[in-house]
Scaffold this motif. Structure first.
Motif, PDB file in Angstrom:
ATOM      1  N   PRO A 144       0.875  -1.378  -0.082  1.00 40.70           N
ATOM      2  CA  PRO A 144      -0.155  -0.070   0.093  1.00 40.70           C
ATOM      3  C   PRO A 144       0.753   1.242  -0.043  1.00 40.70           C
ATOM      4  O   PRO A 144       1.822   1.454   0.716  1.00 40.70           O
ATOM      5  N   THR A 145       0.506   2.184  -0.889  1.00 43.59           N
ATOM      6  CA  THR A 145       1.297   3.518  -0.906  1.00 43.59           C
ATOM      7  C   THR A 145       0.438   4.513   0.186  1.00 43.59           C
ATOM      8  O   THR A 145      -0.789   4.118   0.147  1.00 43.59           O
ATOM      9  N   PRO A 146       0.973   5.731   0.412  1.00 44.06           N
ATOM     10  CA  PRO A 146       0.387   6.380   1.245  1.00 44.06           C
ATOM     11  C   PRO A 146      -1.170   6.940   0.679  1.00 44.06           C
ATOM     12  O   PRO A 146      -1.924   7.253   1.758  1.00 44.06           O
ATOM     13  N   ASP A 147      -1.203   7.053  -0.592  1.00 44.04           N
ATOM     14  CA  ASP A 147      -2.638   7.272  -0.949  1.00 44.04           C
ATOM     15  C   ASP A 147      -3.748   6.325  -1.403  1.00 44.04           C
ATOM     16  O   ASP A 147      -4.790   6.395  -1.895  1.00 44.04           O
ATOM     17  N   GLY A 148      -3.311   4.972  -0.760  1.00 45.47           N
ATOM     18  CA  GLY A 148      -4.056   4.051  -0.771  1.00 45.47           C
ATOM     19  C   GLY A 148      -4.096   3.124  -2.196  1.00 45.47           C
ATOM     20  O   GLY A 148      -4.566   2.032  -2.102  1.00 45.47           O
ATOM     21  N   LEU A 149      -3.292   3.604  -3.193  1.00 39.16           N
ATOM     22  CA  LEU A 149      -3.158   2.864  -4.429  1.00 39.16           C
ATOM     23  C   LEU A 149      -2.063   1.614  -4.217  1.00 39.16           C
ATOM     24  O   LEU A 149      -1.053   1.785  -3.439  1.00 39.16           O
ATOM     25  N   GLN A 150      -2.260   0.427  -4.633  1.00 38.96           N
ATOM     26  CA  GLN A 150      -1.547  -0.780  -4.355  1.00 38.96           C
ATOM     27  C   GLN A 150      -0.716  -1.016  -5.411  1.00 38.96           C
ATOM     28  O   GLN A 150      -1.372  -0.953  -6.695  1.00 38.96           O
ATOM     29  N   THR A 151       0.476  -1.160  -5.189  1.00 38.44           N
ATOM     30  CA  THR A 151       1.242  -1.774  -6.469  1.00 38.44           C
ATOM     31  C   THR A 151       2.623  -2.485  -6.015  1.00 38.44           C
ATOM     32  O   THR A 151       2.632  -2.709  -4.681  1.00 38.44           O
ATOM     33  N   ASN A 152       3.201  -3.411  -6.777  1.00 44.13           N
ATOM     34  CA  ASN A 152       4.080  -4.216  -6.574  1.00 44.13           C
ATOM     35  C   ASN A 152       5.374  -3.594  -6.666  1.00 44.13           C
ATOM     36  O   ASN A 152       6.443  -4.354  -6.630  1.00 44.13           O
ATOM     37  N   ARG A 153       5.476  -2.288  -6.969  1.00 45.76           N
ATOM     38  CA  ARG A 153       6.620  -1.387  -7.206  1.00 45.76           C
ATOM     39  C   ARG A 153       6.501  -0.180  -6.190  1.00 45.76           C
ATOM     40  O   ARG A 153       6.151   0.923  -6.641  1.00 45.76           O
ATOM     41  N   PRO A 154       6.995  -0.557  -4.881  1.00 42.94           N
ATOM     42  CA  PRO A 154       6.464   0.483  -4.148  1.00 42.94           C
ATOM     43  C   PRO A 154       7.539   1.788  -4.031  1.00 42.94           C
ATOM     44  O   PRO A 154       7.576   2.714  -3.347  1.00 42.94           O
ATOM     45  N   HIS A 155       8.724   1.536  -4.893  1.00 42.85           N
ATOM     46  CA  HIS A 155       9.589   2.560  -4.829  1.00 42.85           C
ATOM     47  C   HIS A 155       9.083   3.861  -5.855  1.00 42.85           C
ATOM     48  O   HIS A 155       9.786   5.012  -5.923  1.00 42.85           O
ATOM     49  N   SER A 581       4.903  -4.102 -21.146  1.00 42.30           N
ATOM     50  CA  SER A 581       5.522  -3.379 -22.462  1.00 42.30           C
ATOM     51  C   SER A 581       4.606  -2.544 -23.016  1.00 42.30           C
ATOM     52  O   SER A 581       5.256  -2.008 -24.186  1.00 42.30           O
ATOM     53  N   HIS A 582       3.348  -2.124 -22.685  1.00 44.81           N
ATOM     54  CA  HIS A 582       2.684  -0.978 -23.266  1.00 44.81           C
ATOM     55  C   HIS A 582       3.023   0.021 -22.834  1.00 44.81           C
ATOM     56  O   HIS A 582       2.559   1.208 -23.114  1.00 44.81           O
ATOM     57  N   GLY A 583       3.851   0.205 -21.593  1.00 44.66           N
ATOM     58  CA  GLY A 583       4.312   1.378 -21.073  1.00 44.66           C
ATOM     59  C   GLY A 583       3.613   2.337 -19.984  1.00 44.66           C
ATOM     60  O   GLY A 583       4.229   2.420 -18.972  1.00 44.66           O
ATOM     61  N   CYS A 584       2.262   2.290 -20.212  1.00 46.35           N
ATOM     62  CA  CYS A 584       1.479   3.286 -19.293  1.00 46.35           C
ATOM     63  C   CYS A 584       1.591   2.931 -17.681  1.00 46.35           C
ATOM     64  O   CYS A 584       1.738   3.641 -17.160  1.00 46.35           O
ATOM     65  N   CYS A 585       1.208   1.685 -17.446  1.00 44.14           N
ATOM     66  CA  CYS A 585       1.188   1.359 -16.153  1.00 44.14           C
ATOM     67  C   CYS A 585       2.489   1.472 -15.458  1.00 44.14           C
ATOM     68  O   CYS A 585       2.419   1.262 -14.063  1.00 44.14           O
ATOM     69  N   LEU A 586       3.564   1.467 -16.008  1.00 49.96           N
ATOM     70  CA  LEU A 586       4.868   1.604 -15.368  1.00 49.96           C
ATOM     71  C   LEU A 586       5.017   3.030 -14.259  1.00 49.96           C
ATOM     72  O   LEU A 586       5.530   3.293 -13.723  1.00 49.96           O
ATOM     73  N   TYR A 587       4.156   3.892 -15.058  1.00 45.10           N
ATOM     74  CA  TYR A 587       3.942   5.457 -14.337  1.00 45.10           C
ATOM     75  C   TYR A 587       3.340   5.189 -13.116  1.00 45.10           C
ATOM     76  O   TYR A 587       3.534   6.311 -12.204  1.00 45.10           O
ATOM     77  N   ASP A 588       2.431   4.341 -12.828  1.00 48.78           N
ATOM     78  CA  ASP A 588       1.751   4.304 -11.457  1.00 48.78           C
ATOM     79  C   ASP A 588       1.880   3.078 -11.001  1.00 48.78           C
ATOM     80  O   ASP A 588       1.393   2.749  -9.542  1.00 48.78           O
ATOM     81  N   GLY A 589       2.944   2.144 -11.140  1.00 46.95           N
ATOM     82  CA  GLY A 589       3.279   0.888 -10.765  1.00 46.95           C
ATOM     83  C   GLY A 589       2.208  -0.099 -10.781  1.00 46.95           C
ATOM     84  O   GLY A 589       2.068  -1.029  -9.868  1.00 46.95           O
ATOM     85  N   GLY A 606       8.426  -8.560 -18.861  1.00 50.40           N
ATOM     86  CA  GLY A 606       9.335  -8.814 -17.764  1.00 50.40           C
ATOM     87  C   GLY A 606      10.561  -7.972 -18.216  1.00 50.40           C
ATOM     88  O   GLY A 606      11.037  -7.100 -17.078  1.00 50.40           O
ATOM     89  N   LEU A 607      11.084  -7.851 -19.195  1.00 55.17           N
ATOM     90  CA  LEU A 607      12.145  -6.714 -19.632  1.00 55.17           C
ATOM     91  C   LEU A 607      11.597  -5.399 -19.379  1.00 55.17           C
ATOM     92  O   LEU A 607      12.339  -4.644 -18.646  1.00 55.17           O
ATOM     93  N   ALA A 608      10.392  -4.859 -19.580  1.00 52.24           N
ATOM     94  CA  ALA A 608       9.904  -3.490 -19.116  1.00 52.24           C
ATOM     95  C   ALA A 608       9.909  -3.277 -17.618  1.00 52.24           C
ATOM     96  O   ALA A 608      10.177  -2.210 -17.147  1.00 52.24           O
ATOM     97  N   LEU A 609       9.433  -4.357 -17.090  1.00 49.27           N
ATOM     98  CA  LEU A 609       9.454  -4.074 -15.591  1.00 49.27           C
ATOM     99  C   LEU A 609      10.733  -4.001 -14.941  1.00 49.27           C
ATOM    100  O   LEU A 609      10.761  -3.296 -14.039  1.00 49.27           O
ATOM    101  N   VAL A 610      11.717  -4.886 -15.513  1.00 48.46           N
ATOM    102  CA  VAL A 610      12.828  -4.747 -14.563  1.00 48.46           C
ATOM    103  C   VAL A 610      13.791  -3.405 -15.126  1.00 48.46           C
ATOM    104  O   VAL A 610      14.292  -2.910 -14.314  1.00 48.46           O
ATOM    105  N   PRO A 653      15.322   6.129 -18.188  1.00 46.51           N
ATOM    106  CA  PRO A 653      14.644   6.967 -17.208  1.00 46.51           C
ATOM    107  C   PRO A 653      13.102   6.716 -17.821  1.00 46.51           C
ATOM    108  O   PRO A 653      12.217   6.943 -16.673  1.00 46.51           O
ATOM    109  N   GLY A 654      12.829   6.269 -19.014  1.00 46.34           N
ATOM    110  CA  GLY A 654      11.406   6.112 -19.229  1.00 46.34           C
ATOM    111  C   GLY A 654      11.350   4.764 -19.792  1.00 46.34           C
ATOM    112  O   GLY A 654      12.220   4.153 -19.784  1.00 46.34           O
ATOM    113  N   PRO A 655      10.133   4.368 -20.369  1.00 41.55           N
ATOM    114  CA  PRO A 655       9.727   3.246 -20.888  1.00 41.55           C
ATOM    115  C   PRO A 655      10.938   3.217 -21.895  1.00 41.55           C
ATOM    116  O   PRO A 655      11.132   4.084 -22.768  1.00 41.55           O
TER     117      PRO A 655
END
Length: 715
Positions: A144-155, A581-589, A606-610, A653-655
């Protein structure tokens, strides 16, 4: 969703369009039934890929019973959080134990299409008529992040989740302080700080490298008996500018990116486009900018990073240097304002600081004082590109001419003929490119040559790959390291950190606006990531487009930048999928799958996530796993410096937008290279000029060494 499923969904959508939207064709599913329910989304919604069709009455009891009449069954309200008797919210169960015949997975982005499996609001059906199932479950519970959004990439920084209105309020205007900004020139080191930097054109670092690569070096287009590079260029120089353009310019139609004016092309101190003279007479002094935001400015130089040109001065812009006179006694033929006052240019009086790299004086933003600059530094090209590391008859080569006359390697004593054949010569060549690719990298002839594996480049390895945007980006970053840029060859950051903290102006109503389009589209946003000036970028894979996603793609932290973090609404667009691999979801984890390098799926997602972890070590682990499954790895060592550099340049730094197949092809090509991928040269030198003065009369020969007329500038 598979292609067949997508076609089925489209077919049934068309059928429903002719029969009305109150029917749901669930007879195709056999044991599963559904009904039209206008109250969707919710539990069981998304049957047959139709948003308003709700599943009911399955044998396993995953859905509510079907109604015997036309009225939909009453469904229990699903709370957002599970509660205990104390009324305190507790974490929701993240398990989704669906049957193999009806697969599903936990998805914190529910509600939506396919959500509500097992009567659990955050369990989403997948496969078949739904979106493709994640290939690997998350390796750890979403955080859980402070605003309630749940993500597997907390950083990642939290993103506020609220809808964006059609017209969003702009952030506060730019700070009143001048913009501290680095400007680069390709020139002779001996000419550094000999004359004022005004009525001239310059570039950012990528623009300077591009200019040398496309205008200065090509061997088969030049006189073989020359004794120096074209225009005597032997260095790249940098000056720290302080820029404060007049508000009248920034609020006019000639404003570019909220901080600059229109770019003016200069040659020998004269504006070469007569149509720009009336514009200069109206707006006076300003620093101009021409960003290559679309990445297609020069067919000879494909780019993944925008680059920019800058114009300086505007003092007596309609006359050459030898005709202007002096600032104290300008020519009567110099351009004048309507008031009759001579246009004296934007360089402040005593605006060059010969003692400091960053000038002490700050421009006022008034006519006659819109920029100052400090003492220059330079990197010698011979050091940067490896000339001084080559062997010249048993010793290191001293300089370009020594290399040309005395280099030991016969491999350098070759050039292309105009017809494209390789011929032996009795001198050493810094760079040559096959004539099929010299004028454009995009012709069929050039593409076929590059695909064939035939020699397309000759000379020093540093310059090879001019038609490869990835190689061009590596060159720019190596040059940035030479200038001591902190993030170069470390974090892909080529801009001073304090400059990244300066917000961009929204520039509403202009062609350079930084305000994203309404309706949840993927931009345009603005970032200073490329060279310190604001430039446009896009979030790829946004549900509302544009399609295809324009480039460049924004850094993953763009929404947390000072430009946007002060907004009281969410600018995160809805994503068309949760595939990394579509890119968008990387911006909010919110992407499906894990980003752990030891567990990530060996595919594009997997490549895009790493890559989004921005870690060279993590990417090296992932690429080693992927390469070991490839037959090409049998005779290649997957360790060492080249492996580390290949991993470094595999993330950004980006997708990245790259497939795993592309990445492995590049990896094996780099690992098979006999030369280091990167040679780090830190060799900046300061100018030794105590001061400069503007002089009348024809410029000295040193001015010949700062020629600047790139083909991608229209003037």
């Amino acid at each position: 969703m598979s292609f067949a499923a997508a076609m089925n969904a489209m077919l049934w959508t068309l059928l429903l369009g002719t029969r009305g939207h109150s029917e749901c064709p669930c007879e195709k599913n056999g044991h599963l039934r559904c009904f039209h329910d206008p109250s969707c989304p919710g539990l069981g919604c998304g049957a047959e890929g139709i948003e308003k069709c709700r599943f009911c009455g399955d044998d396993a009891g995953q859905f509510n019973p079907c109604s015997s009449g036309s009225k939909p069954p009453m469904l229990p309200k699903q709370p957002d959080d599970l509660t205990v008797s104390s009324g305190k919210s507790v974490r929701e169960d993240v398990s989704c134990p669906c049957a193999e015949t009806e697969p599903c997975f936990y998805d914190p982005s529910c509600p939506g299409l396919g959500c509500g499996a097992l009567n659990r609001p955050k369990c989403r059906f997948c496969g078949g008529h739904f979106e493709e199932c994640p290939k690997v479950r998350q390796s750890r519970a979403p955080q859980p992040t402070p605003d309630g959004l749940q993500t597997n990439r907390p950083h990642l920084p939290p993103i506020k989740q609220s809808p964006m209105p059609a017209s969003a309020p702009p952030v506060p205007k730019l700070p009143d302080s001048p913009l501290a900004f680095d400007v680069f020139r390709s020139m002779a080191a001996a000419a550094l700080d000999r004359h004022p930097m005004e009525d001239d054109d310059a570039a950012d670092l990528a623009g300077a490298i591009k200019y040398i690569h496309t205008e200065i070096l090509t061997e088969h287009l030049q006189n073989p008996t020359r004794t120096s590079r074209k225009y005597d260029i032997d260095a790249i120089a940098v000056h720290r500018f302080k820029i404060k353009n007049p508000q009248g310019v920034l609020q006019s139609e000639v404003s570019v990116q909220g901080e600059f004016g229109e770019f003016v092309t200069y040659d020998w101190g004269k504006a070469t486009n007569p149509a720009q003279i009336p514009m200069i007479k109206e707006h006076g002094d300003f620093v101009g900018m021409a960003p290559c935001s679309e990445l297609h400015c020069d067919a000879r130089f494909p780019a993944e990073r925008p680059y920019s040109w800058f114009s300086l001065g505007n003092w007596c812009p309609d006359l050459t240097w030898d005709e202007k006179g002096t600032k104290a006694s300008p020519s009567p033929n110099c351009s004048k304002f309507k008031t009759g006052r001579t246009i004296m240019g934007g360089l402040c009086l005593n605006g060059f600081d010969a003692n400091r790299a960053e000038p002490a004086m700050e421009p006022t933003g008034q006519q006659g004082c819109v920029y100052t600059y400090g003492k220059g530094r330079f990197v010698m090209l011979d050091d940067l590109v490896g000339v001084t590391n080559e062997d010249c008859n048993g010793r290191k080569c001293d300089n370009w001419l020594d290399f040309r006359l005395n280099c030991s390697s016969g491999n350098y004593k070759r050039r292309f003929t105009v017809g494209g054949k390789v011929e032996a010569v009795d001198f050493c060549v810094e760079f040559d490119i096959h004539p099929a690719c010299e004028a454009s990298c995009h012709t069929n002839e050039c593409k076929q040559l590059l695909a064939s594996g035939a020699e397309a480049y000759l000379g020093l390895p540093f310059w090879h790959g001019r038609c490869d945007p990835r190689a061009n980006e590596r060159r720019v970053e190596q040059a940035a390291y030479g200038f001591g840029v902190v993030g170069a060859l470390l974090s892909h950051s080529l801009v001073e950190p304090r400059l990244l903290q300066r917000p961009c102006a929204m520039a509403e109503g202009t062609s350079w606006t930084c305000q994203p389009l309404p309706g949840g589209q993927g931009g345009p946003f603005c970032t200073r990531h490329y060279n310190g000036a604001c430039d446009r970028c896009w979030i790829p894979g946004a549900a509302e487009g544009p399609f295809p996603s324009p480039k460049p793609w924004c850094p993953l932290d763009v929404l947390a930048s000072t430009t946007y973090k002060a907004w009281n609404i969410s600018l995160m667009p809805p994503c068309r999928s949760k595939r990394a691999s579509h890119g968008c979801c990387l911006y909010d984890g919110s992407c499906y799958g894990t980003d752990e390098p030891n567990l990530a799926t060996l595919d594009d997602d997997g490549l895009a996530l790493v890559a989004a972890r921005k870690s060279t070590l993590d990417m090296q682990i992932f690429l080693q796993r992927a390469a070991q499954a490839d037959d090409r790895a049998k005779h290649i060592t997957l360790t060492g410096d080249n492996m580390r550099w290949a991993a470094y340049f595999a993330w950004s730094p980006g997708p990245t937008g790259r497939t795993l197949a592309d990445e492995l092809d590049e990896l094996f090509a780099l690992l098979q290279s006999k030369r280091p991928i990167v040679t780090r040269v830190a060799a900046t030198k300061p100018s030794n000029t105590a001061g400069i003065k503007a002089t009348a009369g024809k410029p000295s020969c040193a001015e010949d060494a700062v020629m600047f007329a790139p083909m991608d500038i229209i003037g």
